[in-house]
Write a protein that holds these residues in place. Structure first.
Motif, mmCIF file in Angstrom:
data_model
loop_
_atom_site.group_PDB
_atom_site.id
_atom_site.type_symbol
_atom_site.label_atom_id
_atom_site.label_comp_id
_atom_site.label_asym_id
_atom_site.label_seq_id
_atom_site.Cartn_x
_atom_site.Cartn_y
_atom_site.Cartn_z
ATOM 1 N N ARG A 57 31.479 -39.097 5.211
ATOM 2 C CA ARG A 57 30.137 -38.537 5.315
ATOM 3 C C ARG A 57 30.171 -37.044 5.590
ATOM 4 O O ARG A 57 29.313 -36.497 6.292
ATOM 5 N N GLY A 58 31.171 -36.349 5.018
ATOM 6 C CA GLY A 58 31.235 -34.904 5.155
ATOM 7 C C GLY A 58 30.203 -34.225 4.261
ATOM 8 O O GLY A 58 29.505 -34.866 3.480
ATOM 9 N N PHE A 59 30.115 -32.889 4.344
ATOM 10 C CA PHE A 59 29.128 -32.151 3.553
ATOM 11 C C PHE A 59 29.444 -32.301 2.077
ATOM 12 O O PHE A 59 30.572 -32.084 1.637
ATOM 13 N N ASN A 60 28.413 -32.644 1.298
ATOM 14 C CA ASN A 60 28.584 -32.904 -0.129
ATOM 15 C C ASN A 60 27.979 -31.751 -0.918
ATOM 16 O O ASN A 60 26.755 -31.619 -1.009
ATOM 17 N N HIS A 61 28.837 -30.907 -1.504
ATOM 18 C CA HIS A 61 28.355 -29.732 -2.225
ATOM 19 C C HIS A 61 27.668 -30.097 -3.542
ATOM 20 O O HIS A 61 26.988 -29.252 -4.129
ATOM 21 N N ALA A 62 27.823 -31.314 -3.994
ATOM 22 C CA ALA A 62 27.168 -31.738 -5.232
ATOM 23 C C ALA A 62 25.731 -32.174 -4.999
ATOM 24 O O ALA A 62 24.887 -32.051 -5.893
ATOM 25 N N THR A 63 25.438 -32.669 -3.792
ATOM 26 C CA THR A 63 24.110 -33.236 -3.546
ATOM 27 C C THR A 63 23.360 -32.559 -2.399
ATOM 28 O O THR A 63 22.133 -32.518 -2.412
ATOM 29 N N GLN A 64 24.067 -32.039 -1.408
ATOM 30 C CA GLN A 64 23.408 -31.482 -0.226
ATOM 31 C C GLN A 64 23.279 -29.965 -0.268
ATOM 32 O O GLN A 64 22.481 -29.385 0.475
ATOM 33 N N LEU A 65 24.041 -29.322 -1.117
ATOM 34 C CA LEU A 65 24.020 -27.869 -1.225
ATOM 35 C C LEU A 65 22.654 -27.379 -1.705
ATOM 36 O O LEU A 65 21.999 -28.048 -2.502
ATOM 37 N N ARG A 66 22.229 -26.216 -1.239
ATOM 38 C CA ARG A 66 21.038 -25.552 -1.758
ATOM 39 C C ARG A 66 21.385 -24.080 -1.962
ATOM 40 O O ARG A 66 21.522 -23.327 -1.005
ATOM 41 N N ARG A 67 21.539 -23.682 -3.220
ATOM 42 C CA ARG A 67 21.888 -22.298 -3.546
ATOM 43 C C ARG A 67 21.047 -21.809 -4.736
ATOM 44 O O ARG A 67 20.530 -22.597 -5.522
ATOM 45 N N GLN A 68 20.956 -20.480 -4.878
ATOM 46 C CA GLN A 68 20.224 -19.883 -5.991
ATOM 47 C C GLN A 68 20.958 -20.184 -7.300
ATOM 48 O O GLN A 68 22.169 -19.992 -7.394
ATOM 49 N N PRO A 69 20.241 -20.641 -8.349
ATOM 50 C CA PRO A 69 20.905 -21.025 -9.590
ATOM 51 C C PRO A 69 21.135 -19.892 -10.574
ATOM 52 O O PRO A 69 21.745 -20.094 -11.630
ATOM 53 N N GLY A 70 20.614 -18.682 -10.281
ATOM 54 C CA GLY A 70 20.829 -17.568 -11.191
ATOM 55 C C GLY A 70 20.228 -17.827 -12.566
ATOM 56 O O GLY A 70 19.213 -18.514 -12.718
ATOM 57 N N SER A 71 20.893 -17.290 -13.598
ATOM 58 C CA SER A 71 20.357 -17.373 -14.961
ATOM 59 C C SER A 71 20.333 -18.781 -15.529
ATOM 60 O O SER A 71 19.690 -19.025 -16.547
ATOM 61 N N SER A 72 21.030 -19.731 -14.884
ATOM 62 C CA SER A 72 20.967 -21.114 -15.359
ATOM 63 C C SER A 72 19.563 -21.686 -15.201
ATOM 64 O O SER A 72 19.244 -22.734 -15.770
ATOM 65 N N PHE A 73 18.692 -20.969 -14.457
ATOM 66 C CA PHE A 73 17.320 -21.426 -14.255
ATOM 67 C C PHE A 73 16.376 -20.948 -15.358
ATOM 68 O O PHE A 73 15.255 -21.446 -15.479
ATOM 69 N N LYS A 74 16.819 -19.990 -16.167
ATOM 70 C CA LYS A 74 15.945 -19.401 -17.195
ATOM 71 C C LYS A 74 15.401 -20.431 -18.183
ATOM 72 O O LYS A 74 14.214 -20.381 -18.534
ATOM 73 N N PRO A 75 16.208 -21.384 -18.675
ATOM 74 C CA PRO A 75 15.641 -22.370 -19.606
ATOM 75 C C PRO A 75 14.520 -23.197 -18.996
ATOM 76 O O PRO A 75 13.622 -23.650 -19.720
ATOM 77 N N LEU A 76 14.552 -23.393 -17.691
ATOM 78 C CA LEU A 76 13.552 -24.229 -17.031
ATOM 79 C C LEU A 76 12.282 -23.450 -16.684
ATOM 80 O O LEU A 76 11.174 -23.970 -16.806
ATOM 81 N N ALA A 77 12.421 -22.221 -16.241
ATOM 82 C CA ALA A 77 11.276 -21.451 -15.764
ATOM 83 C C ALA A 77 10.682 -20.540 -16.829
ATOM 84 O O ALA A 77 9.528 -20.121 -16.709
ATOM 85 N N VAL A 78 11.457 -20.234 -17.873
ATOM 86 C CA VAL A 78 10.999 -19.241 -18.852
ATOM 87 C C VAL A 78 11.002 -19.783 -20.275
ATOM 88 O O VAL A 78 9.959 -19.929 -20.913
ATOM 89 N N TYR A 79 12.181 -20.080 -20.794
ATOM 90 C CA TYR A 79 12.289 -20.334 -22.229
ATOM 91 C C TYR A 79 11.706 -21.677 -22.654
ATOM 92 O O TYR A 79 11.103 -21.789 -23.729
#
Length: 658
Positions: free
Chosen positions: A328-350
């Motif tokens: 039950r250690g910290f899970n970077h795949a599911t518990q992490l919260r970080r800025q997604p950078g340009s990978s967010f452009k298809p969702l918010a813009v294009y």
């Protein structure tokens, strides 16, 4: 009589209710094929009902440990008298004489000291147990709790430890070997001293023959066989796929209300979407340090990755950390919260821009931009004046993305991202959202889920690990029934797929190319604009991402440090390490699968037909207009007595009319 009455009252008052509590049973995590993949347990014991324990093993234990088990009342006075006589002669309390019931009492209720008071308590508890339970119930409790050496309690654990198979499948000589161990598990351990173990095993076989549990022929045959161990037991399932299993525990609690105690002790069967080969591949890739940049030794560069089957939302594989893993250690795949950078452009813009009628060839502004004090810059520090939407996404230019979000409106961008499962708040309502500037950030699981809608022609199946949960007997308890969400039109999703495919073929995601249809987007976030990082500037980054998909799977990979500071930051971007990790895992996982093309939706085909028809109609209209001009000129004939000026005037008139 008075003394006997006191003893009776004392025995009657002893509390043996501890035996009423069932032994904790391990829960099995089942993979997508319905096969055991991992085991969860809070106990070292795997209990087995008596009717599933071989008769040879039951008889072997009785023959060597307590031949009058079914005859005495919990204590065997003849055996105790013999042992006491030996102890008095030797001046010690070394001799045994305890029945199975007494051994059970000692294991469950008493300390291991060899004193007369402990012996009396042991006898008292044995009498109470014998009054409370049947002989078969006592034998079952004993066989499931006795120590067999090598850290194993109970017959099932011993069978798995020494022979790598369930206790039901043990042969006569294997049963005799297990029965030989409880007297002195270390001394007679077949893993450490085969000669003594063989001698003790054959003694058990001889006692079984003597007490008519087996025939002389069976004895001769079994005693002649050597000890054959196979110590790669099913217990190796314990601790397998820790990151995935941790998320299964979390999901079982969050969605279905199971407590951790229930999961660890009630013998559940949790059926999941785990793809063992893909999971193993992902773990092997993450174990290759050569794929990750070298960093300071005092803090390991971290990463997390999620792989989804976008056709149903099933989580096929998940890696939550690098380095040693803890329960039950910290899970970077599911518990992490970080800025997604340009990978967010298809969702918010294009994506939302395509919904509003923009096309891959639509021109976008790429020049100096200042909107309410927000001044985005392209990553190369240059501007091009104007670029197409396709070039903007392939080359990951920032200014066109911010300009376009401002054109279509923040509401459109936020609505699209929310439909894709991204939990935006009012604090995210700003143009920085175009570049992944979010108030809370996102996890790889959330990004993979969002992109799965693009991969699945606009329909998002909520990501989940658990398909169903049953009891060990197969009785259904819960079944996952996530409802699909329509994120966008199939034609929009497919157009976005083509754009992201080009980003992998010729843009910032080239390191993720698989030699088969692959689409995706890189993302890199800047270091905080503080004095601490002033000297590093554009030479460092905080987070790096690659989010992409094939026709089969969708994945998101994140890279970064848990604590970013002036000595712990990235010098790589999403187009490097995260893209490589995606490629390494996907290429190995899909090695034997034939390459498939992204499916073309009917509305996209219809859109192409409509565009072709419109283009044909336009050409036909232009042709008709030209024909009318030609016929008009032919009817009027050449101008009479007209000089250059007159001809020019007539030509100008015709041009204006066209």
């Amino acid at each position: 009589m008075l003394g006997a009455g006191a003893v009776y009252l004392w025995v009657r008052g002893l509390d043996v209710s501890k035996l009423e509590h069932p032994l904790p049973e391990p829960t099995l995590i089942m993979d997508r094929n319905g096969q055991p993949a991992s085991q969860l347990s809070s106990s070292k014991i795997t209990p087995v009902p008596l009717d599933q324990i071989p008769l040879d093993l039951r008889n072997a234990i009785i023959a060597v440990e307590d031949r009058r088990f079914y005859e005495h009342a919990g204590i065997d006075l003849w055996s105790i008298s013999r042992a006491l006589l030996v102890d008095l002669k030797s001046g010690s309390m070394a001799e045994g004489g305890s029945t199975l019931t007494q051994q059970l009492a000692k294991n469950m209720f008493l300390q291991s000291d060899k004193t007369m008071s402990r012996k009396l308590k042991e006898a008292g508890y044995a009498l109470k147990i014998n009054l409370t339970y049947t002989k078969d119930e006592i034998l079952e409790l004993y066989l499931n709790s006795i120590y067999f050496g090598e850290g194993r309690w109970g017959v099932e654990g011993a069978a798995q430890e020494y022979f790598a198979k369930p206790v039901q499948q043990l042969s006569l000589e294997e049963c005799a070997l297990l029965a030989a161990l409880p007297k002195a598990p270390t001394t007679y351990s077949p893993a450490k001293n085969k000669e003594k173990a063989l001698e003790r095993r054959n003694l058990v076989l001889s006692l079984m023959k003597e007490q008519h549990f087996i025939t002389a022929a069976a004895y001769t045959q079994a005693a002649a066989r050597p000890i054959a161990l196979k110590q790669n037991s099913q217990e190796s399932l314990k601790g397998k796929y820790p990151s995935y299993v941790d998320y299964v525990i979390q999901e079982a609690g969050d969605l279905y209300g199971f407590t951790e105690e229930q999961i660890l002790t009630t013998g559940l069967r949790i059926y999941t979407y785990l793809e063992p080969q893909l999971q193993q591949t992902a773990q092997e890739v993450y174990a290759q340090d050569s794929l990750f940049p070298a960093g300071p030794k005092d803090q390991l560069m971290q990463s997390g990755a999620v792989f989804l089957d976008h056709h149903n939302g099933g989580i096929a594989a998940l890696v939550g950390t690098r380095g040693p893993q803890v329960y039950r250690g910290f899970n970077h795949a599911t518990q992490l919260r970080r800025q997604p950078g340009s990978s967010f452009k298809p969702l918010a813009v294009y994506g939302p821009a395509l919904e509003q009628g923009y096309a891959p060839g639509s021109p976008l502004y790429d020049g100096p931009l200042d909107i309410g004090g927000y001044r985005p810059q392209d990553w190369d520090g240059q501007t091009r004046g104007q670029v197409s939407l396709q070039e903007a996404i392939v080359r990951s230019w920032n200014i066109p993305a911010v300009w376009l979000l401002n054109e279509i409106g923040l509401d459109q961008g936020m609505a699209f991202a929310r439909r894709a499962g991204i939990p935006l708040s009012q604090a995210d309502r700003s143009l920085s959202m175009a570049l992944g500037g979010l108030s809370e950030g996102v996890s790889p699981l959330q990004m993979a889920q969002a992109y799965s809608a693009i991969a699945n022609l606009g329909v998002m199946h909520p990501a989940h690990a658990i398909a169903k949960v049953t009891t060990k007997e197969g009785i259904p308890l819960v079944e996952a029934k996530p409802q699909p969400v329509s994120v966008t039109r199939p034609a929009v999703a497919y157009t976005l797929t083509l754009l992201l495919e080009e980003a992998v073929k010729s843009g910032t995601g080239q390191a993720a190319a698989l030699g088969r249809p692959t689409a995706g987007k890189t993302g890199t976030t800047q270091l905080p604009d503080t004095q601490e990082f002033a000297d590093i500037g554009r030479n460092g980054a905080k987070d790096a991402w690659f989010v992409g998909f094939t026709p089969e799977l969708t994945a998101a990979v994140w890279l970064g440090y848990d604590q970013t500071d002036k000595t712990h930051y990235l010098t790589t971007g999403g187009g490097a390490v995260p893209s490589v990790l995606f490629r390494e895992i996907m290429s190995r996982a899909l090695r034997d699968a034939p390459a498939a093309e992204f499916p073309v939706p009917d509305d996209y085909k219809q859109q192409l037909l409509q565009q072709a028809a419109a283009q044909a109609a336009q050409q036909q209209s232009q042709g008709a207009a030209q024909k009318h001009k030609d016929e008009d000129k032919k009817e009027k004939g050449p101008a009479k007595d007209a000089g250059p000026a007159g001809r020019g005037a007539k030509d100008n008139r015709v041009d204006r009319g066209g």
